[in-house]
Write an enzyme that holds these catalytic residues in place. Structure first.
Site, PDB file in Angstrom:
ATOM      1  N   ASN A 154       0.824  -1.205   0.000  1.00  0.00           N
ATOM      2  CA  ASN A 154       0.000   0.000   0.000  1.00  0.00           C
ATOM      3  C   ASN A 154       0.860   1.258   0.000  1.00  0.00           C
ATOM      4  O   ASN A 154       1.805   1.368   0.786  1.00  0.00           O
ATOM      5  CB  ASN A 154      -0.903   0.008   1.240  1.00  0.00           C
ATOM      6  CG  ASN A 154      -1.797   1.234   1.294  1.00  0.00           C
ATOM      7  OD1 ASN A 154      -2.723   1.365   0.506  1.00  0.00           O
ATOM      8  ND2 ASN A 154      -1.509   2.146   2.220  1.00  0.00           N
ATOM      9  N   GLU A 155       0.572   2.200  -0.901  1.00  0.00           N
ATOM     10  CA  GLU A 155       1.218   3.520  -0.931  1.00  0.00           C
ATOM     11  C   GLU A 155       2.692   3.415  -0.564  1.00  0.00           C
ATOM     12  O   GLU A 155       3.145   3.982   0.445  1.00  0.00           O
ATOM     13  CB  GLU A 155       0.464   4.479  -0.012  1.00  0.00           C
ATOM     14  CG  GLU A 155      -0.991   4.653  -0.438  1.00  0.00           C
ATOM     15  CD  GLU A 155      -1.807   5.562   0.472  1.00  0.00           C
ATOM     16  OE1 GLU A 155      -1.245   6.069   1.466  1.00  0.00           O
ATOM     17  OE2 GLU A 155      -3.003   5.764   0.191  1.00  0.00           O
ATOM     18  N   GLU A 250      -8.102   3.483  -4.227  1.00  0.00           N
ATOM     19  CA  GLU A 250      -8.677   4.117  -3.042  1.00  0.00           C
ATOM     20  C   GLU A 250      -9.224   5.466  -3.454  1.00  0.00           C
ATOM     21  O   GLU A 250      -8.656   6.141  -4.318  1.00  0.00           O
ATOM     22  CB  GLU A 250      -7.643   4.356  -1.934  1.00  0.00           C
ATOM     23  CG  GLU A 250      -7.315   3.175  -1.067  1.00  0.00           C
ATOM     24  CD  GLU A 250      -6.434   3.576   0.120  1.00  0.00           C
ATOM     25  OE1 GLU A 250      -6.467   4.774   0.514  1.00  0.00           O
ATOM     26  OE2 GLU A 250      -5.717   2.713   0.639  1.00  0.00           O
ATOM     27  N   TRP A 279     -12.504   3.817   0.083  1.00  0.00           N
ATOM     28  CA  TRP A 279     -11.961   3.691   1.435  1.00  0.00           C
ATOM     29  C   TRP A 279     -12.952   4.358   2.385  1.00  0.00           C
ATOM     30  O   TRP A 279     -13.271   5.524   2.209  1.00  0.00           O
ATOM     31  CB  TRP A 279     -10.599   4.368   1.535  1.00  0.00           C
ATOM     32  CG  TRP A 279      -9.989   4.152   2.886  1.00  0.00           C
ATOM     33  CD1 TRP A 279     -10.214   4.890   4.009  1.00  0.00           C
ATOM     34  CD2 TRP A 279      -9.084   3.104   3.257  1.00  0.00           C
ATOM     35  NE1 TRP A 279      -9.507   4.367   5.078  1.00  0.00           N
ATOM     36  CE2 TRP A 279      -8.801   3.281   4.633  1.00  0.00           C
ATOM     37  CE3 TRP A 279      -8.482   2.049   2.565  1.00  0.00           C
ATOM     38  CZ2 TRP A 279      -7.942   2.431   5.328  1.00  0.00           C
ATOM     39  CZ3 TRP A 279      -7.630   1.208   3.254  1.00  0.00           C
ATOM     40  CH2 TRP A 279      -7.361   1.400   4.630  1.00  0.00           C
TER      41      TRP A 279
END
Length: 537
Positions: A154-155, A250, A279
């Site tokens: 994630n990110e 997201e 999200w």
């Protein structure tokens, strides 16, 4: 007994073997796979993600959320996992998640959250460490390529040295394939997922080519960076022009870094056939609790954001189609249902009405799934309600207001019929009764040319339930409303009138809801809107 072949015979045999044994292409994929810009199932049917994220790693006992998310018609859930930055999800726990995905007929995107903000946030893991985690739970994922997708990290890079993303991502993909993972892979953008420096956009082709299976999908996270339609469409256009697969991995209706344009995000995703994952289901903290779709994991308590993403225009309930791997209807159905007959209105009150209409039929194979009811308003028709039968009770309407409405049928493949003929009715005047409301607004963020007011909280201050509310306020001179959410907004001069949306007008005594708006102002002007009035119906 062994015999030695002559050179000519050996050469001929070698040529024959090479003709008979054709190696599989290096990019042959198993299960879900990329085809140009699209995601395809193993049987060749296109699949478009319509889903939400669920913070499983922090709420591991909330396993009923999978069924609840499915019940609201999502076809995908993105599951947050950790390899040690937070309490680690073991192989047995991941196996249980996989079982929940299969049982609830959901495509599951499993993501490792440990990498969030690497290079900027203390404690963040590298993508290489994320791959090591995936290897540790590989036993739980073997043979799940038809319905499990791996979001490697994630990110994975913050705003510091975003350029490192390219080599780190290609290396992670290479290791995943060397380990033996055959799954579709998803890679998130740097800049906390928002790619505002365009590192992912500009290097996507090279990263895609680094996957020997050519089965990697790119994920952009759209929050405050994507607060205008122009920014959203430009980014999506870049990947469409390049012929590369992209999802909105997201997004939300609001965020601490600005107000994302969720209406454009969802409309563009729908028109382009792109997946989106909102999200998030529930459990947010740290000041972003407004991103919860349901309150305290209760699917019967949708928040305004939950109502928007599930039941609003281009929302999950009307655009989601179950994967055919689970037996989802639709297949190659491109035949729309027949057009419904003229609706008729009855039981009209100050805030609602009942509509009935002659039913549609569907011959495309996916079956009639229900109906959408719209208010005719020129270029911006509003979705007022949905039903699985040929009648609906509308709520949250404004008193003393004329409504011109029509109906469209939808099938299991999300084909929509033509518009029915319209019918017109006018709601009755409201009565004061024991209902009343109060309103307070909070300036969340501001800059030289504008500001965001979020939340504007409307509370039923009376002793009986209300079915609608209207908020009015006056903009300072030179100010304009540039965006709004969770309400119907109209402007006359500097006077702004805000009415509840179809889904947030009903409030019991003491109950509350909220909306928000963004305003522009002359550069250097520091005034903000600060005085509101509220009336209930």
């Amino acid at each position: 007994m062994r015999k030695r072949l002559g050179l000519v015979a050996a050469a001929f045999l070698s040529l024959l073997v090479s003709m008979l044994i054709v190696p599989a292409p290096a990019h042959a994929a198993v299960g879900l796979r990329v085809n140009g810009t699209r995601i395809m199932e193993a049987n060749g049917n296109a699949f478009v993600m319509r889903g939400v994220s669920h913070a499983h790693t922090w709420f591991p006992t909330q396993t009923s959320s999978f069924a609840a998310i499915k019940a609201l018609r999502a076809n995908t859930v993105r599951v947050v996992l950790s390899g040690g930055r937070w309490p680690a999800n073991s192989a047995s726990d991941v196996a249980n998640v996989v079982s929940l995905c299969r049982t609830n007929r959901l495509i599951c995107v499993l993501e490792n959250h440990d990498t969030t903000g690497y290079g900027e946030q203390s404690g963040a893991y590298t993508l290489d460490q994320a791959v090591t985690y995936w290897n540790s739970v590989r036993s739980a994922l073997t043979g799940t390529e038809d319905f499990i997708i791996i979001n490697i990290g994630n990110e994975p890079v913050g705003n510091n040295n975003a350029a490192q993303w390219t080599s780190a991502t290609t290396s992670a993909i290479s290791r995943m394939r060397t380990i033996g993972f055959q799954h579709m892979l998803i890679v998130d953008a740097p800049n906390w997922g928002q790619d505002w420096q365009f590192t992912m956009r500009d290097n996507a082709q090279a990263v895609f080519n680094s996957d020997p299976q050519r089965n990697t999908v790119f994920s952009i996270h759209m929050y405050g960076v994507f607060d205008t339609a122009a920014e959203i469409t430009a980014y999506l256009n870049a990947f469409q022009t390049a012929g590369l697969p992209l999802i909105v991995g997201e997004f939300g209706h609001n965020h601490s870094d600005g107000n994302p344009d969720e209406d454009t995000i969802m409309a563009q995703a729908q028109s382009r056939g792109l997946g989106y994952i909102g999200w998030s289901w529930s459990g947010n903290g740290g000041g972003v609790e407004y991103l919860d779709m349901v309150t305290n994991f209760n699917p019967a308590s949708l928040t305004s954001w939950g109502q928007r993403i599930f039941n609003g225009a281009n929302g999950i309930s009307t655009t989601s189609r179950e994967a055919t791997f689970f037996g989802g209807g639709g297949g190659d159905d491109t035949t729309a249902p027949t057009t419904p007959g003229t609706p008729s209105a009855s039981d009209v009150t100050s805030s609602g009405a009942r509509l009935t209409w002659p039913a549609s039929t569907d011959s495309g194979g996916s079956g009639l799934a229900g109906y959408n009811v719209y208010r005719e308003q020129g270029a911006n028709d509003t979705l007022l309600g949905q039903s699985t039968t040929n009648s609906v009770t509308l709520t949250g309407l404004s008193p003393s207001t004329q409504y011109q409405v029509y109906v469209r049928a939808r099938d299991g493949a999300n084909n929509l019929s033509g518009n029915s003929p319209t019918t017109t009715f006018t709601t009755t005047p409201g009565s004061s009764g024991g209902g009343g409301c109060t309103v307070t607004g909070t300036v969340q963020t501001q800059w030289s040319g504008g500001y965001v007011v979020q939340p504007v909280t409307v509370t039923n201050s009376g002793t009986s339930a209300i079915s609608g509310w209207t908020v009015t306020f006056t903009l300072p001179s030179g100010h304009t409303v540039t965006g709004s959410w969770n309400a119907q907004v109209s402007v006359s001069g500097q006077t702004v009138t805000v009415r509840n949306a179809a889904y947030n007008g009903n409030l019991g005594p003491g109950g509350s809801t909220s909306f928000g708006f963004q305003a522009g102002r002359p550069s250097g002007n520091t005034a903000t809107t600060g005085s509101y009035t509220c009336t209930a119906s």
